[in-house]
Scaffold this active site. Structure first.
Site, PDB file in Angstrom:
ATOM      1  N   THR A   1     -41.797  21.472  11.355  1.00 21.29           N
ATOM      2  CA  THR A   1     -43.065  21.506  10.654  1.00 21.29           C
ATOM      3  C   THR A   1     -42.828  21.961   9.228  1.00 21.29           C
ATOM      4  O   THR A   1     -42.147  22.950   9.005  1.00 21.29           O
ATOM      5  CB  THR A   1     -43.994  22.508  11.354  1.00 21.29           C
ATOM      6  OG1 THR A   1     -44.211  22.030  12.664  1.00 21.29           O
ATOM      7  CG2 THR A   1     -45.305  22.630  10.616  1.00 21.29           C
TER       8      THR A   1
ATOM      9  N   GLU B   1     -31.107  20.788   7.659  1.00 24.49           N
ATOM     10  CA  GLU B   1     -30.117  21.238   8.638  1.00 24.49           C
ATOM     11  C   GLU B   1     -28.713  20.788   8.274  1.00 24.49           C
ATOM     12  O   GLU B   1     -28.447  19.602   8.166  1.00 24.49           O
ATOM     13  CB  GLU B   1     -30.468  20.703  10.011  1.00 24.49           C
ATOM     14  CG  GLU B   1     -31.788  21.223  10.475  1.00 24.49           C
ATOM     15  CD  GLU B   1     -32.372  20.341  11.539  1.00 24.49           C
ATOM     16  OE1 GLU B   1     -33.374  20.750  12.115  1.00 24.49           O
ATOM     17  OE2 GLU B   1     -31.817  19.257  11.773  1.00 24.49           O
TER      18      GLU B   1
END
Lengths: 409, 409
Positions: free
Chosen positions: A199, A281
């Site tokens: 999110t 990431e």
């Protein structure tokens, strides 16, 4: 949760000193929604007269919180507003129970602040598919209201982090004919991550006086050139939310005509959007993809996203490999108009390919040296028209796989 | 080239015993296009009367070979045909020089075989952006023609491999009212890999007698349900080519009405398509994605590809993580119609989610056990209509990153 072992190498040196925005107060608390030993709920209270605008995920499976915010965002009110956000649980794909949790939290905040429920906005981020323990949040609402104070934006930014490796803030001060106005905002988001679905939550505040209609127009347009132009892994959250409040406390009126304000606001949006990518990431490279010469701006955006989302391009960047062939491939597969023999490709200012072939002047060592930089610009001219677009992304590394695969739910 | 350290764990036990197809002869040779100590050029000669059909990449930056094949494929001729394929260099993004290489090779093969140049089809696969050393190939054409023999399909399959970890073959025998016909084919492709762009090359032959129009219709329709339904990393080659030749040597006439033949042919297409996925870079899992209940078949395909191409879904599969939340996310982002509360998700025969929430009967250990299998089926019912689609993919692992990033050009 997946383990984050270290702060992103692309993180800014420090969280910025956010200016106090008159009419905005923050509080954060540890409610134990999921995490231990950290704050996980933040409350923002906006004074009466504040206008609120927002943009939300386009996902067809968006969360109960998003649906509730969308139903309220258009409303005109002088009553002020509240934004309450929890981390640790996204309240996404929780069926009808999710709607109940949102209603219960809104009722509690309305009761404690005297606001109508229609002026209470909620966001949740964290694990999906698990019932939100909203009682734990409601139990802390009175403490939150009692703790409200200006200038606590940095603490609020930390309370909404999930797997972010650093808190994300940005600000600006704009001198306008009518006086000075301030803009301050913060965001969370680090690309998709299990079980959180990355999110992206963004909250931006200003003491400028802006009509709701103008504020919504500014937010929507600037969002299209900032948060809608970043991609970590092409996956889309069910909960992405951006809310902006203009308190008007400075007394300085701003309209769509004030380009200085719009420019400063876009700077804040872009700063936060780029920080989200830089916390992608496993990211080790920040990549700007510029496409020019497309038939239309829409075509340019299609090409740019095809390049930015291509696993082959992203792994080449990770490998510091000036693999322009993968750029050709991405342009070719995008579906937008292109002509092999009209493409011009540059890495940074190094001309790599033109006229359907590698450029005669190109030296592999020049491209290789360029690719070793932490921030890389890939520029492609399609050679067919005047359409252009810029998107931002990061590389695809073993870190991404480790975070997303080397994990068991 | 990226190093392939071992054969895919999903590889079949052995290369099949391909039946001899009357009217088809093969030869392969080591021409030293790029690789040392292996064959890298194969020639297939198809007897007079053979009908030829094909399908090709839709890339806007397709290679010179593909453009040449597309210009020739529609032609009617009884002269027979030749297919010459090299590995080591894809002749893609080589500008006008690429067209010249194709013309030179076609002229040499036409001269050596007595075929018109319009009946010589070429494919190239390997490094892109480097001039194809076509003289090395032309120098071997006479040797290739002299070495032509039936039943050398297995050697041909090996000659066209680039970074494939195993050769891919499939065959079928069909008993028809008019007699028995044979189908045999082979393919190369292992997902995208640097510097090769995962060209997928497929060559299929039958001794059935099929008109060119019917053969093209069969090939196009079956291709849409097989090779167009597999994805390794969503990236698209500039050179994908499928050619099929029907020699008619069996004397058995086949038309679009012969469902037994079409069914057997689809079996060969699917077998080869699945083998390509099973040789996907770093693949450790073979994943079947079934989508039903979409508004239309096109919507179902959009949802299925969104799931199959999602890095989050693919890394979850790699991690043997029954992360159904990521399936919800992928359906939500696909852009096709969906309703959170109508989704039904199954891993294998395990009901995971329904009515907008995890299924009451679902046990995490059941999902986890299912995900440990080497072959996994993800089934999603959208709950809105009768549209359905099936696609096949593999997981996204450290192996993919190693192959594509831990490499310097």
């Amino acid at each position: 949760m997946a383990k984050i072992t270290s702060v992103s190498p692309l993180a800014p040196a420090a969280f910025p000193e956010l200016p106090v925005i008159d009419g905005v107060r923050f509080a954060s608390v540890a409610a134990g929604v999921r995490y231990a030993g950290r704050t996980d709920v933040m409350l923002t209270l906006l004074d009466p007269g504040t206008t609120v605008a927002g943009v939300f995920t386009r996902s067809a499976t968006r969360s109960a919180n998003v649906l509730d915010c969308q139903s309220k965002i258009g409303g005109e009110s002088d009553a002020g507003a509240a934004i309450i956000v929890n981390s640790g649980n996204s309240n996404a794909f929780t069926g009808k129970a999710g709607d109940g949790s949102v209603a219960a939290i809104c009722a509690a905040v309305a009761k404690a602040t005297g606001l109508p429920e229609t002026r209470v906005f909620t966001s949740s981020t964290g694990v999906i598919g698990e019932r939100l323990p909203h009682d734990r949040i409601i139990a802390k609402v009175d403490d939150l209201v009692a703790a409200l104070a200006p200038g606590k934006g940095d603490e609020a930014a930390r309370a909404i982090m999930t797997t972010d490796t650093f808190p994300k803030g940005a600000c600006a001060t704009v001198a306008l004919p009518g006086g000075e106005v301030k803009i301050a905002g913060f965001a969370k988001g680090s690309g998709m991550i299990a079980p959180d679905m990355a999110t992206m939550l963004v909250y931006i505040f200003t003491d400028a006086k802006v009509s709701r209609a103008d504020l919504q127009t500014m937010v929507s347009e600037i969002n299209d050139r900032s948060f809608n132009c970043i991609t970590v892994d092409s996956d889309t959250s069910t909960s992405d939310t951006l809310l902006m409040g203009a308190t008007g406390a400075s007394g300085v009126e701003v309209t769509l005509a004030d380009s200085d304000f719009a420019q400063a606001l876009e700077g804040v949006f872009l700063d936060l959007a780029h920080q989200v990518v830089k916390d992608g990431e496993g990211a080790t490279k920040f990549v700007t993809v510029n496409v020019t010469g497309a038939k239309t701006d829409a075509d340019a955006r299609t090409h740019a996203l095809a390049i930015a989302n291509s696993p082959l391009v992203k792994t080449a960047v990770a490998g510091e490999d000036p693999n322009w062939g993968r750029i050709v491939m991405a342009v070719g597969k995008s579906g937008a108009a292109a002509d092999r023999d009209r493409l011009t490709i540059r890495f940074g200012d190094v001309l790599v390919a033109e006229n359907g072939w590698v450029a005669p002047s190109y030296k592999e060592e020049d491209g290789a040296a360029l690719m070793k930089q932490p921030e890389i610009t890939i520029s492609v001219d399609i050679g067919l028209g005047a359409g252009k677009a810029t998107v931002w992304t990061c590389d695809l590394t073993h870190g991404y796989i480790s975070i997303n695969a080397d994990y068991r739910s």
